[in-house]
Write an enzyme that holds these catalytic residues in place. Structure first.
Site, short mmCIF file in Angstrom:
data_model
loop_
_atom_site.label_atom_id
_atom_site.label_comp_id
_atom_site.label_asym_id
_atom_site.label_seq_id
_atom_site.Cartn_x
_atom_site.Cartn_y
_atom_site.Cartn_z
N LYS A 23 0.83 -1.21 0.00
CA LYS A 23 0.00 0.00 0.00
C LYS A 23 0.86 1.26 0.00
CE LYS A 23 -2.81 2.51 3.46
NZ LYS A 23 -1.77 3.37 4.05
N ASN A 24 1.79 1.33 0.93
CA ASN A 24 2.55 2.58 1.11
C ASN A 24 3.57 2.83 0.01
OD1 ASN A 24 1.16 3.31 3.44
ND2 ASN A 24 2.51 2.11 4.76
N CYS A 119 -6.24 7.77 8.66
CA CYS A 119 -6.61 7.23 9.97
C CYS A 119 -6.28 8.20 11.09
CB CYS A 119 -5.86 5.92 10.22
SG CYS A 119 -6.46 4.53 9.27
N ARG A 124 0.34 13.85 12.88
CA ARG A 124 1.32 13.62 11.82
C ARG A 124 1.54 14.94 11.10
NH1 ARG A 124 -0.92 8.12 9.07
NH2 ARG A 124 -2.94 9.06 9.38
N ASP A 307 2.82 -0.18 12.40
CA ASP A 307 1.68 -0.74 11.67
C ASP A 307 1.41 -2.20 12.02
OD1 ASP A 307 1.01 1.59 10.39
OD2 ASP A 307 1.87 1.06 8.46
N ARG A 399 -9.02 0.02 3.20
CA ARG A 399 -8.07 1.05 2.78
C ARG A 399 -6.70 0.44 2.51
NH1 ARG A 399 -6.61 4.52 6.68
NH2 ARG A 399 -5.30 5.34 5.05
#
Length: 416
Positions: A23-24, A119, A124, A307, A399
């Site tokens: 994903k990232n 999220c 952040r 994570d 997601r």
């Protein structure tokens, strides 16, 4: 009700499962593609909600992004100027929308970026991102929830990051890839996704050295040419299935992995009593006779990933003894605690530390996915809980996980 997941517990999982693209890595590479001339093709892109949102943003600002028949994703920017303004309604749906800052500044020297969403796992801030692009010659203003940035006299610079932020490192790398001169990023993030971005930009014609270490050197290129590139496997998805084997008392072969990316998770699973083996097909995880308590501190890569913290917490609810988890990255990661306690877990919070007392017998309950990784952890807990677990807000899970319910069902889980 249609967005809820319902899990019938107490079922060991067996078999093999294939990890999707990261994903990232996918999100930043899709965004970086707008800097290239021609049509970029990305393979192994996960079909998840965050990716679909980025595709919508691209199409809305006039950049053609679409799935191909072979499952790849093509991104084709127009030859001239594009609208460098990310739409608010879409941007607030994901954190990675802030990466358009560096990509737009690299492509055409200006960007209007809506403040990002994603999220609610804690603060952040964008300060390191802005510090980086300002050092490279961008003038930045923040008004009414938008970041306005314009490149005045761009030139390479030395930038020291107070914290090895992944997003800030990526934004600086993208802008620096097309900024004249030498840029040096000190205390840069070392995550595998950073290395994947560097490999991608280098294939397009950038000159980046040191990705994966804490000092990255970038010499600006005049032109970046589109290429075809394969996204790395998702280490967090892989880690989640590895824990699924240990928590259910099963045995799972996780395929399509880069094992070095998973060494922190593998080490903690072995410490918890699981059998973990690397082989040519992937990583095999087999549950041990009992789950042992483990202490964990989340740290930037190559430390234990934040994570994976929620998923490990679910596992440690069943450990025979006391485990201590220290969360050093995001202060709101412990929202999962109340949901696990609703299922019968014994967890005490003291600031950034969670003390997990086991072993506990968890019972199915109605719980809520407060964020992406918390949702994955609740699925893991539901797989072992007695009775039925219903997870609300499960759209969070989609997601970042491609077809997680289908993959777990193929291993023997009962999910609908």
């Amino acid at each position: 009700m249609k967005d809820n997941l319902i899990i019938e517990g107490s079922q060991p999982l067996y078999g093999s499962v294939r990890t999707s693209g990261a994903k990232n890595a996918a999100l930043v590479l899709i965004i970086a593609s707008i800097m290239a001339e021609g049509q970029t093709v990305l393979d192994n892109v996960p079909k998840i909600r965050d990716v679909e949102v980025v595709i919508k943003i691209l199409n809305e600002i006039g950049i053609k992004a679409k799935w191909q028949d072979d499952g790849s994703l093509s991104i084709c920017p127009p030859s001239g100027h594009v609208v460098s303004n990310t739409p608010y309604e879409l941007s607030k749906m994901l954190r990675a929308s802030n990466l358009f800052l560096g990509a737009f500044l690299g492509r055409q020297g200006e960007a209007t970026i809506s403040m990002p969403g994603g999220c609610d796992i804690g603060s952040r801030p964008m300060d390191l991102h802005l510090k980086g692009v300002q050092a490279l010659g961008a003038k930045v203003e923040i008004e009414h929830g938008y970041i306005y940035a314009k490149r005045k006299q761009p030139i390479g610079a030395s930038i020291y990051l107070d914290f090895p932020s992944v997003g800030a490192t990526e934004n600086i790398m993208m802008m620096a890839a097309k900024t004249p001169g030498l840029t040096i990023i000190e205390n840069s993030a070392k995550e595998p996704e950073i290395v994947d971005l560097a490999n991608f930009l280098n294939a397009m014609g950038a000159k980046i050295r040191g990705a994966g270490t804490d000092i990255i050197r970038i010499e600006g290129a005049e032109v970046l040419q589109a290429v075809r590139h394969q996204i790395i496997p998702d280490r967090i998805e892989a880690g989640t299935y590895m824990i699924a084997a240990a928590i259910t008392g099963g045995e799972i072969l996780v395929e399509n992995v880069i094992s070095t990316h998973l060494h922190p998770v593998m080490a903690k699973l072995q410490e918890a009593g699981a059998y973990v083996e690397e082989n040519d097909s992937g990583i095999l995880v087999k549950a041990g006779n009992k789950i042992k308590p483990v202490d964990i501190k989340t740290l930037p890569y190559p430390g234990f990933p934040t994570d994976m913290q929620s998923q490990m917490m679910a596992l440690l609810c069943f450990a025979e003894g006391t485990s201590v988890i220290v969360e050093n990255i995001f202060e709101n990661r412990f929202q999962i605690v109340d949901e696990l306690k609703r299922m019968g877990a014994n967890i005490k919070l003291e600031g950034h530390t969670a003390v997990v007392e086991g072993p506990r017998r968890l019972n199915g309950a109605k719980v809520k996915a407060t964020d992406l990784r918390a949702g994955a952890a609740l699925i893991l807990a539901g797989l072992v809980a007695e009775g039925k677990t219903e997870i609300e807000n499960s759209t969070h899970i989609y997601r970042g996980y491609e077809n997680i319910a289908g993959k777990l069902v193929s291993l023997g889980a009962r999910i609908k």
